[in-house]
Design a protein around this motif. Structure first.
Motif, PDB file in Angstrom:
ATOM      1  N   GLY A  93       0.791  -1.219   0.000  1.00  0.00           N
ATOM      2  CA  GLY A  93       0.000   0.000   0.000  1.00  0.00           C
ATOM      3  C   GLY A  93       0.826   1.272   0.000  1.00  0.00           C
ATOM      4  N   ALA A  94       2.161   1.147   0.121  1.00  0.00           N
ATOM      5  CA  ALA A  94       3.014   2.347   0.061  1.00  0.00           C
ATOM      6  C   ALA A  94       2.926   2.932  -1.346  1.00  0.00           C
ATOM      7  N   VAL A  95       2.780   4.250  -1.431  1.00  0.00           N
ATOM      8  CA  VAL A  95       2.695   4.928  -2.725  1.00  0.00           C
ATOM      9  C   VAL A  95       3.927   5.811  -2.890  1.00  0.00           C
ATOM     10  N   ARG A  96       4.614   5.657  -4.023  1.00  0.00           N
ATOM     11  CA  ARG A  96       5.800   6.474  -4.292  1.00  0.00           C
ATOM     12  C   ARG A  96       5.745   7.006  -5.716  1.00  0.00           C
ATOM     13  N   ARG A  97       6.312   8.194  -5.884  1.00  0.00           N
ATOM     14  CA  ARG A  97       6.512   8.704  -7.241  1.00  0.00           C
ATOM     15  C   ARG A  97       7.749   8.040  -7.814  1.00  0.00           C
ATOM     16  N   PHE A 143      -5.613 -14.575  -8.251  1.00  0.00           N
ATOM     17  CA  PHE A 143      -6.737 -14.686  -7.312  1.00  0.00           C
ATOM     18  C   PHE A 143      -6.375 -14.369  -5.863  1.00  0.00           C
ATOM     19  N   ASP A 144      -5.192 -13.787  -5.630  1.00  0.00           N
ATOM     20  CA  ASP A 144      -4.913 -13.250  -4.299  1.00  0.00           C
ATOM     21  C   ASP A 144      -5.963 -12.182  -4.006  1.00  0.00           C
ATOM     22  N   PRO A 145      -6.401 -12.074  -2.755  1.00  0.00           N
ATOM     23  CA  PRO A 145      -7.283 -10.942  -2.427  1.00  0.00           C
ATOM     24  C   PRO A 145      -6.474  -9.647  -2.455  1.00  0.00           C
ATOM     25  N   VAL A 146      -7.156  -8.544  -2.650  1.00  0.00           N
ATOM     26  CA  VAL A 146      -6.456  -7.253  -2.639  1.00  0.00           C
ATOM     27  C   VAL A 146      -6.230  -6.844  -1.180  1.00  0.00           C
ATOM     28  N   HIS A 147      -4.990  -6.490  -0.873  1.00  0.00           N
ATOM     29  CA  HIS A 147      -4.604  -6.098   0.490  1.00  0.00           C
ATOM     30  C   HIS A 147      -5.369  -4.842   0.901  1.00  0.00           C
ATOM     31  N   PRO A 148      -5.906  -4.811   2.133  1.00  0.00           N
ATOM     32  CA  PRO A 148      -6.645  -3.614   2.582  1.00  0.00           C
ATOM     33  C   PRO A 148      -5.827  -2.328   2.445  1.00  0.00           C
ATOM     34  N   ARG A 149      -4.502  -2.423   2.638  1.00  0.00           N
ATOM     35  CA  ARG A 149      -3.681  -1.214   2.533  1.00  0.00           C
ATOM     36  C   ARG A 149      -3.521  -0.772   1.090  1.00  0.00           C
ATOM     37  N   VAL A 150      -3.628  -1.718   0.148  1.00  0.00           N
ATOM     38  CA  VAL A 150      -3.606  -1.348  -1.272  1.00  0.00           C
ATOM     39  C   VAL A 150      -4.925  -0.653  -1.630  1.00  0.00           C
ATOM     40  N   LEU A 151      -6.036  -1.170  -1.096  1.00  0.00           N
ATOM     41  CA  LEU A 151      -7.331  -0.499  -1.299  1.00  0.00           C
ATOM     42  C   LEU A 151      -7.271   0.924  -0.732  1.00  0.00           C
ATOM     43  N   ALA A 152      -6.660   1.079   0.440  1.00  0.00           N
ATOM     44  CA  ALA A 152      -6.527   2.405   1.054  1.00  0.00           C
ATOM     45  C   ALA A 152      -5.655   3.310   0.192  1.00  0.00           C
ATOM     46  N   ALA A 153      -4.609   2.727  -0.428  1.00  0.00           N
ATOM     47  CA  ALA A 153      -3.728   3.517  -1.304  1.00  0.00           C
ATOM     48  C   ALA A 153      -4.493   4.014  -2.528  1.00  0.00           C
ATOM     49  N   VAL A 154      -5.336   3.143  -3.107  1.00  0.00           N
ATOM     50  CA  VAL A 154      -6.162   3.540  -4.256  1.00  0.00           C
ATOM     51  C   VAL A 154      -7.060   4.707  -3.852  1.00  0.00           C
ATOM     52  N   GLU A 155      -7.649   4.612  -2.664  1.00  0.00           N
ATOM     53  CA  GLU A 155      -8.535   5.663  -2.153  1.00  0.00           C
ATOM     54  C   GLU A 155      -7.752   6.965  -1.953  1.00  0.00           C
ATOM     55  N   SER A 156      -6.509   6.840  -1.480  1.00  0.00           N
ATOM     56  CA  SER A 156      -5.652   7.999  -1.249  1.00  0.00           C
ATOM     57  C   SER A 156      -5.332   8.711  -2.569  1.00  0.00           C
ATOM     58  N   VAL A 157      -5.012   7.930  -3.622  1.00  0.00           N
ATOM     59  CA  VAL A 157      -4.707   8.523  -4.925  1.00  0.00           C
ATOM     60  C   VAL A 157      -5.964   9.175  -5.501  1.00  0.00           C
ATOM     61  N   TYR A 158      -7.121   8.511  -5.318  1.00  0.00           N
ATOM     62  CA  TYR A 158      -8.396   9.081  -5.769  1.00  0.00           C
ATOM     63  C   TYR A 158      -8.624  10.435  -5.082  1.00  0.00           C
ATOM     64  N   ALA A 159      -8.392  10.486  -3.772  1.00  0.00           N
ATOM     65  CA  ALA A 159      -8.579  11.732  -3.010  1.00  0.00           C
ATOM     66  C   ALA A 159      -7.632  12.824  -3.514  1.00  0.00           C
ATOM     67  N   ALA A 160      -6.383  12.434  -3.829  1.00  0.00           N
ATOM     68  CA  ALA A 160      -5.410  13.418  -4.345  1.00  0.00           C
ATOM     69  C   ALA A 160      -5.908  14.007  -5.672  1.00  0.00           C
ATOM     70  N   LEU A 161      -6.516  13.164  -6.508  1.00  0.00           N
ATOM     71  CA  LEU A 161      -7.077  13.654  -7.779  1.00  0.00           C
ATOM     72  C   LEU A 161      -8.245  14.593  -7.505  1.00  0.00           C
ATOM     73  N   ALA A 162      -9.130  14.178  -6.605  1.00  0.00           N
ATOM     74  CA  ALA A 162     -10.334  14.968  -6.297  1.00  0.00           C
ATOM     75  C   ALA A 162      -9.952  16.321  -5.702  1.00  0.00           C
ATOM     76  N   GLU A 163      -8.801  16.360  -5.012  1.00  0.00           N
ATOM     77  CA  GLU A 163      -8.372  17.607  -4.375  1.00  0.00           C
ATOM     78  C   GLU A 163      -7.520  18.465  -5.302  1.00  0.00           C
ATOM     79  N   GLY A 164      -7.476  18.121  -6.587  1.00  0.00           N
ATOM     80  CA  GLY A 164      -6.812  18.999  -7.542  1.00  0.00           C
ATOM     81  C   GLY A 164      -5.565  18.416  -8.190  1.00  0.00           C
ATOM     82  N   GLY A 165      -5.234  17.193  -7.832  1.00  0.00           N
ATOM     83  CA  GLY A 165      -4.144  16.534  -8.554  1.00  0.00           C
ATOM     84  C   GLY A 165      -2.760  16.971  -8.131  1.00  0.00           C
TER      85      GLY A 165
END
Length: 175
Positions: A93-97, A143-165
């Motif tokens: 779930g760690a997000v890096r540029r 078929f591994d389940p998606v890690h909850p922290r990866v789901l949280a990372a997706v949500e975090s990137v979505y929020a960054a987009l919604a807040e102006g990118g």
């Protein structure tokens, strides 16, 4: 009578929607929904389709992002955000540029057939500004389940987009 009714072909509609998106901002989501946390990109694309962010168009590149290069070239986005699972040796779930030169390092694994360096090079030629966000997967077996922290990372990137990118909040990866 029938005057005033304009029938548009599928090509016309597509061309108009492309023209509307041209010069805008694109989120290019890459990954496989079947391989656990490699679904991060497609999950973000789905999130943006369900709840669009004004000014950003989601393009789901799936496992063959090279197939979308022609479409992206026609859109000629001002800004492009590439989101993909990337094995960076961090916690799930760690997000890096990432920079092209980071991706060239063999230790950085993405799960696709085409070298991501090639993809980034192509994208940088057609876009004003390319940002590559890598999301560290936990598991990428089929078929591994998606890690909850990866789901949280997706949500975090979505929020960054919604807040102006603004993606400055994500540090560059240090390899």
């Amino acid at each position: 009578g029938k005057e005033g009714v304009v029938s548009a072909s599928a090509e016309d509609i597509l061309a108009a929607s492309e023209a509307g998106a041209r010069g805008g901002n694109v989120v290019f989501c890459v990954g496989s929904v079947l391989r656990g946390d490699d679904a991060a990109g497609p999950l973000l694309a789905k999130r943006l389709e369900d709840d669009p962010v004004a000014g950003w168009l989601a393009v789901d590149g799936g496992q063959t992002p090279e197939n979308d290069l022609g479409y992206l070239r026609r859109l000629a986005p001002q800004r492009l955000l590439l989101v993909d699972a990337a094995a960076m040796g961090l916690e799930p779930g760690a997000v890096r540029r990432l920079r092209a030169e980071d991706v060239a390092v063999q230790s950085l694994i993405t799960t696709h057939t085409l070298p991501i360096t090639y993809l980034l090079g192509e994208l940088e030629q057609m876009c004003g500004e390319v940002t590559f966000l890598g999301i560290q997967p936990g598991g990428t077996e089929f078929f591994d389940p998606v890690h909850p922290r990866v789901l949280a990372a997706v949500e975090s990137v979505y929020a960054a987009l919604a807040e102006g990118g603004n993606f400055e909040q994500y540090p560059f990866v240090t390899l």
